[in-house]
Design a protein around this motif. Structure first.
Motif, short mmCIF file in Angstrom:
data_model
loop_
_atom_site.label_atom_id
_atom_site.label_comp_id
_atom_site.label_asym_id
_atom_site.label_seq_id
_atom_site.Cartn_x
_atom_site.Cartn_y
_atom_site.Cartn_z
N LEU A 58 90.18 51.80 19.23
CA LEU A 58 91.37 52.24 18.52
C LEU A 58 91.89 53.57 19.09
CD1 LEU A 58 93.36 51.83 16.16
CD2 LEU A 58 91.73 53.08 14.73
N VAL A 59 90.99 54.49 19.32
CA VAL A 59 91.38 55.80 19.86
C VAL A 59 91.89 55.64 21.29
CG1 VAL A 59 90.55 58.11 20.48
CG2 VAL A 59 89.86 57.07 18.31
N GLU A 60 91.24 54.80 22.08
CA GLU A 60 91.70 54.56 23.45
C GLU A 60 93.13 54.02 23.43
OE1 GLU A 60 90.17 52.43 27.51
OE2 GLU A 60 89.85 51.34 25.63
N GLU A 61 93.42 53.06 22.57
CA GLU A 61 94.77 52.51 22.46
C GLU A 61 95.78 53.59 22.05
OE1 GLU A 61 94.70 49.16 19.83
OE2 GLU A 61 93.29 48.06 21.08
N GLN A 62 95.39 54.44 21.12
CA GLN A 62 96.26 55.52 20.67
C GLN A 62 96.58 56.48 21.81
OE1 GLN A 62 94.52 57.97 17.60
NE2 GLN A 62 95.92 59.66 18.07
N TYR A 63 95.59 56.85 22.60
CA TYR A 63 95.81 57.78 23.70
C TYR A 63 96.60 57.14 24.83
CZ TYR A 63 93.59 61.87 21.87
OH TYR A 63 93.35 62.99 21.12
N GLU A 64 96.36 55.87 25.09
CA GLU A 64 97.16 55.16 26.08
C GLU A 64 98.63 55.09 25.65
OE1 GLU A 64 95.20 51.41 26.65
OE2 GLU A 64 93.79 52.26 28.11
N ALA A 65 98.86 54.84 24.37
CA ALA A 65 100.24 54.78 23.86
C ALA A 65 100.91 56.15 23.97
CB ALA A 65 100.24 54.30 22.41
N GLU A 66 100.17 57.21 23.69
CA GLU A 66 100.72 58.56 23.81
C GLU A 66 101.08 58.88 25.27
OE1 GLU A 66 99.64 63.11 22.37
OE2 GLU A 66 98.16 61.53 22.09
N ARG A 67 100.18 58.48 26.19
CA ARG A 67 100.47 58.69 27.62
C ARG A 67 101.71 57.91 28.04
NH1 ARG A 67 96.46 56.15 31.75
NH2 ARG A 67 97.39 54.37 30.73
N GLU A 68 101.83 56.66 27.61
CA GLU A 68 102.96 55.82 27.99
C GLU A 68 104.27 56.36 27.42
OE1 GLU A 68 102.79 53.51 30.35
OE2 GLU A 68 100.67 54.07 30.45
N ALA A 69 104.25 56.86 26.19
CA ALA A 69 105.46 57.43 25.59
C ALA A 69 105.90 58.68 26.35
CB ALA A 69 105.22 57.76 24.11
N LEU A 70 104.93 59.52 26.70
CA LEU A 70 105.25 60.72 27.47
C LEU A 70 105.73 60.35 28.88
CD1 LEU A 70 105.36 63.78 27.53
CD2 LEU A 70 102.90 63.79 28.07
N ALA A 71 105.11 59.37 29.48
CA ALA A 71 105.53 58.91 30.81
C ALA A 71 106.96 58.37 30.77
CB ALA A 71 104.58 57.84 31.34
N LEU A 72 107.32 57.70 29.71
CA LEU A 72 108.68 57.19 29.56
C LEU A 72 109.69 58.34 29.52
CD1 LEU A 72 110.53 54.74 29.15
CD2 LEU A 72 110.13 54.99 26.69
N LEU A 73 109.38 59.38 28.76
CA LEU A 73 110.26 60.55 28.69
C LEU A 73 110.39 61.24 30.04
CD1 LEU A 73 109.18 62.07 25.27
CD2 LEU A 73 111.29 60.84 25.79
N LEU A 74 109.28 61.36 30.75
CA LEU A 74 109.32 62.00 32.07
C LEU A 74 110.05 61.12 33.08
CD1 LEU A 74 105.73 63.54 32.19
CD2 LEU A 74 107.90 64.73 31.78
N SER A 75 109.93 59.81 32.95
CA SER A 75 110.66 58.90 33.84
C SER A 75 112.16 58.98 33.61
CB SER A 75 110.17 57.46 33.65
OG SER A 75 108.86 57.32 34.14
N GLU A 76 112.57 59.26 32.38
CA GLU A 76 113.99 59.47 32.12
C GLU A 76 114.51 60.71 32.84
OE1 GLU A 76 114.41 59.55 27.86
OE2 GLU A 76 114.04 57.40 27.67
N ARG A 77 113.67 61.69 33.00
CA ARG A 77 114.04 62.92 33.71
C ARG A 77 114.03 62.75 35.23
NH1 ARG A 77 110.52 68.04 31.56
NH2 ARG A 77 111.50 68.32 29.53
N TRP A 78 112.96 62.12 35.75
CA TRP A 78 112.69 62.17 37.19
C TRP A 78 112.62 60.82 37.87
CZ3 TRP A 78 108.07 65.33 35.23
CH2 TRP A 78 108.49 66.63 34.90
N GLY A 79 112.89 59.75 37.16
CA GLY A 79 112.79 58.42 37.74
C GLY A 79 111.42 57.82 37.47
N GLU A 80 111.29 56.58 37.87
CA GLU A 80 110.07 55.80 37.62
C GLU A 80 108.85 56.48 38.23
OE1 GLU A 80 108.27 52.79 35.64
OE2 GLU A 80 110.41 53.15 35.69
N ALA A 81 107.76 56.52 37.48
CA ALA A 81 106.50 57.09 37.95
C ALA A 81 105.81 56.13 38.91
CB ALA A 81 105.58 57.38 36.78
N GLN A 82 105.06 56.70 39.82
CA GLN A 82 104.12 55.92 40.61
C GLN A 82 102.82 55.90 39.82
OE1 GLN A 82 103.54 57.33 44.67
NE2 GLN A 82 105.50 58.37 44.56
#
Length: 145
Positions: free
Chosen positions: A54-78
């Motif tokens: 459960l905690v792993e899923e929560q942290y993965e979701a947090e990383r993905e949400a943050l990655a989405l915001l950063l991708s809006e700024r700088w383009g798709e992440a590698q």
């Protein structure tokens, strides 16, 4: 506003000069050519291993949400796997430059962007199954190995 706080921390790291010597800043380790921030840390799992998934899923979701915001700024992440970096270090004895050496010990892969001559990375770290998860952000001028 956890994501807003994470974005502010990443912006702070991007603006800071790199230190001449390894040390610790207010948000995590820093050294020549890199800053690392421990954005969030879970509890450890010594007492309750049943919550691990459960905690792993929560942290993965947090990383993905943050990655989405950063991708809006700088383009798709590698997405860059650190498995071969770890193997080169562990099996081959190769000295891996920081922060990549430390990351490869506990982070299986990172999302990364090249921004203004520096790399910005997001990773999910866990040193062992009983130990906490950490959402990490890294700013470095050192190219991926």
């Amino acid at each position: 506003m956890t994501l807003a706080r994470h974005l502010a921390t990443i912006d702070l790291l991007r603006a800071r000069p790199f230190p001449a010597e390894p040390g610790r800043s207010d948000v995590g380790p820093s050294g020549p050519g890199f800053h690392m921030a421990e954005l969030s840390t879970s509890e450890d799992f010594w007492e309750d291993g049943s919550r691990w998934e459960l905690v792993e899923e929560q942290y993965e979701a947090e990383r993905e949400a943050l990655a989405l915001l950063l991708s809006e700024r700088w383009g798709e992440a590698q997405v860059f796997s650190l498995a071969s970096v770890f193997a080169r270090s562990f099996d081959g004895g190769e000295e891996i430059p920081e922060p990549w050496g430390t990351l490869s010990n506990s982070v299986p892969d990172v999302h990364l962007w090249r921004v203004d001559g520096r790399w910005v990375l997001l990773g999910l770290s866990q040193w062992d199954t009983e130990l906490p998860f950490q959402l990490l952000a890294v700013v470095t001028e050192t190219d991926p190995p």
